[in-house]
Design an enzyme around this catalytic site. Structure first.
Site, short mmCIF file in Angstrom:
data_model
loop_
_atom_site.label_atom_id
_atom_site.label_comp_id
_atom_site.label_asym_id
_atom_site.label_seq_id
_atom_site.Cartn_x
_atom_site.Cartn_y
_atom_site.Cartn_z
N TYR A 160 0.79 -1.23 0.00
CA TYR A 160 0.00 0.00 0.00
C TYR A 160 0.83 1.30 0.00
O TYR A 160 1.64 1.53 0.89
CB TYR A 160 -0.94 0.02 1.22
CG TYR A 160 -1.53 1.37 1.44
CD1 TYR A 160 -2.50 1.86 0.57
CD2 TYR A 160 -1.08 2.19 2.46
CE1 TYR A 160 -3.00 3.14 0.72
CE2 TYR A 160 -1.58 3.47 2.63
CZ TYR A 160 -2.55 3.93 1.75
OH TYR A 160 -3.02 5.20 1.89
N HIS A 217 -3.47 0.39 6.84
CA HIS A 217 -4.39 0.11 5.73
C HIS A 217 -5.06 -1.25 5.84
O HIS A 217 -5.07 -2.04 4.90
CB HIS A 217 -3.70 0.30 4.37
CG HIS A 217 -4.59 0.99 3.38
ND1 HIS A 217 -5.24 0.31 2.39
CD2 HIS A 217 -4.95 2.28 3.25
CE1 HIS A 217 -5.97 1.18 1.68
NE2 HIS A 217 -5.82 2.38 2.19
#
Ligand code: GCO
Ligand code: MG
Length: 408
Positions: A160, A217
């Protein structure tokens, strides 16, 4: 006073901004942002087919009743698509209200509680030295807070918000080459072994003043998240974001039991009903909702007030998919909110973006200074917007090394 017409534009410089313009019989118009990253056409259709036909003829000054009409009147309520569509209408109605009052919106909320609002940038690196360069650049630009994400040695792919090559800093999330997602491969052990050390190294290098944020995330399980939050406690993070997926809200209790690391959640929440229990139990520290997909100013202000009763501060979502219209709406809330914390801020300011959304809002020395123009204080160049087409894009998907699908 009556709403006479409303138009939607989908597109923008390098982004699919969904812009709503509401016209009135007094010549005043209002602007709203309904951009739902990688699902942009859906709020646009909801607006076009269901909301705008009802909106025409309504009195734009009754923004509360109009909000209730669409929300309660929907029957199948909530969800990011509907709330983004209501949110855009709500922003535009507040814009009209401010223009009628000849006041910037923050005045209608209760005036300014501060001049510049603290913002954070996204520092990222393919590896630790690359991340250190990125943090150094943001500090040189005046930022006092940075979110740090770093490539993990041995990870099969970049994860991410991390580039696969050194020196890249653009929007690393959306791939505009089509709607079929790329795959990121994830290994939690590599991450949990490496990341606390990397965060400690950033703290050592840049000293105690820098506000360091990190976004997990949604990648960890509850137990892993509790352990991680405990392990990074001595680093003194400003916040640890989305340590686990948002669906299982009991998790935050486990994390709280084990650590005092401040927790930020809520960028995927779209109503007060997603967070009222969490707020009342004081299970996190920063609320990340966005005016875009959490029903606009009217609804987010309600969440901010509830959060304030429980010592929870704001940290509104400000990913690059937000247009300058919703960023302006958040800037007015940030100027007012007694429980303001920080604003995520990525300079959208390409020349084209500034031309399409002219404003006097100003970002300087890591702080955001809200404009004193009436309403939202941002305009929209319709002719220019017509030049951009919608370009379908996608977030990556994540798989574990054995192929199991994981959380992006
Ligand atoms: C953030 C977010 C974003 C999201 C993106 C999804 O903290 O800014 O996590 O990076 O991934 O908004 O569209
Ligand atoms: Mg996030």
């Amino acid at each position: 006073m009556k709403i006479t017409d409303a138009k939607i534009f989908v597109g923008g410089p390098g982004k699919n901004y969904v812009t709503l313009k509401i016209m009135t019989d007094q010549g005043i118009y209002g602007l709203g942002d309904a951009t739902l990253n990688n699902r942009e056409t859906l709020p646009a259709i909801y607006l076009q087919d269901y909301l705008i036909p009802n909106l025409i003829g309504m009195d734009p000054r009754n923004s509360e009743d109009i909000w209730q009409f669409f929300y309660r009147g929907a029957y199948f309520r909530r969800g990011p698509i509907a709330m983004a569509a209501f949110g855009a209408i709500d922003m535009a109605l507040w814009d009209i209200k401010g223009k009628l009052a000849n006041m910037p919106l923050y005045q209608l909320f209760g005036g300014k509680s501060r001049e510049g609002a603290l913002t954070y940038a996204h520092a990222t690196g393919a590896d630790l030295p690359d991340l250190i360069d990125s943090v150094t650049r943001y500090i040189a630009q005046g930022y006092k807070a940075v979110r740090v994400q770093c490539g993990i040695p041995g990870m099969p792919t970049a994860s991410y918000a991390v580039p696969d090559q050194k020196g890249l800093t653009d929007d690393l999330i959306t791939d505009f080459s089509g709607i079929r997602p790329k795959t990121e491969v994830w290994n939690t052990d590599l991450y949990t072994r490496f990341m606390p050390q990397a965060l400690a190294e950033i703290r050592d290098r840049f000293g105690p003043e820098l506000k360091i944020l990190h976004d997990v995330h949604h990648r960890l399980t509850p137990r892993e998240a509790a352990q991680f939050a405990k392990e990074v406690e001595p680093i003194g993070l400003y916040w640890l974001e989305d340590p686990t997926p948002a669906e299982d809200q009991n998790v935050l209790r486990l994390i709280r039991k084990h650590s005092t690391t401040p927790i930020a959640v809520g960028e995927v929440f779209n109503s007060i009903w997603d967070c009222n229990r969490l707020i009342e139990e004081e299970l996190f520290d920063f609320i990340r909702v966005a005016v875009t997909y959490a029903g606009g100013i009217t609804h987010v202000k309600r969440i901010v007030d509830l959060a304030g009763l429980h010592n929870i501060r704001t940290g509104f979502h400000g990913a690059p998919s937000h247009s300058p219209i919703s960023m302006a709406a958040q800037a007015h809330l940030n100027a007012w909110a007694p429980n303001f914390g920080i604003q995520e801020y990525l300079v959208l300011g390409t020349q084209e973006c500034d031309e399409m959304f002219p404003s006097e809002h100003r970002h300087e020395d890591g702080l955001f200074f809200v404009s004193d123009a009436p309403g939202l204080g941002v305009d929209f160049n319709e002719e220019m917007a017509k030049r951009y087409d919608y370009a379908p894009g996608s977030h990556p998907v994540v798989r574990l090394e054995d192929g199991t699908l994981w959380n992006y």
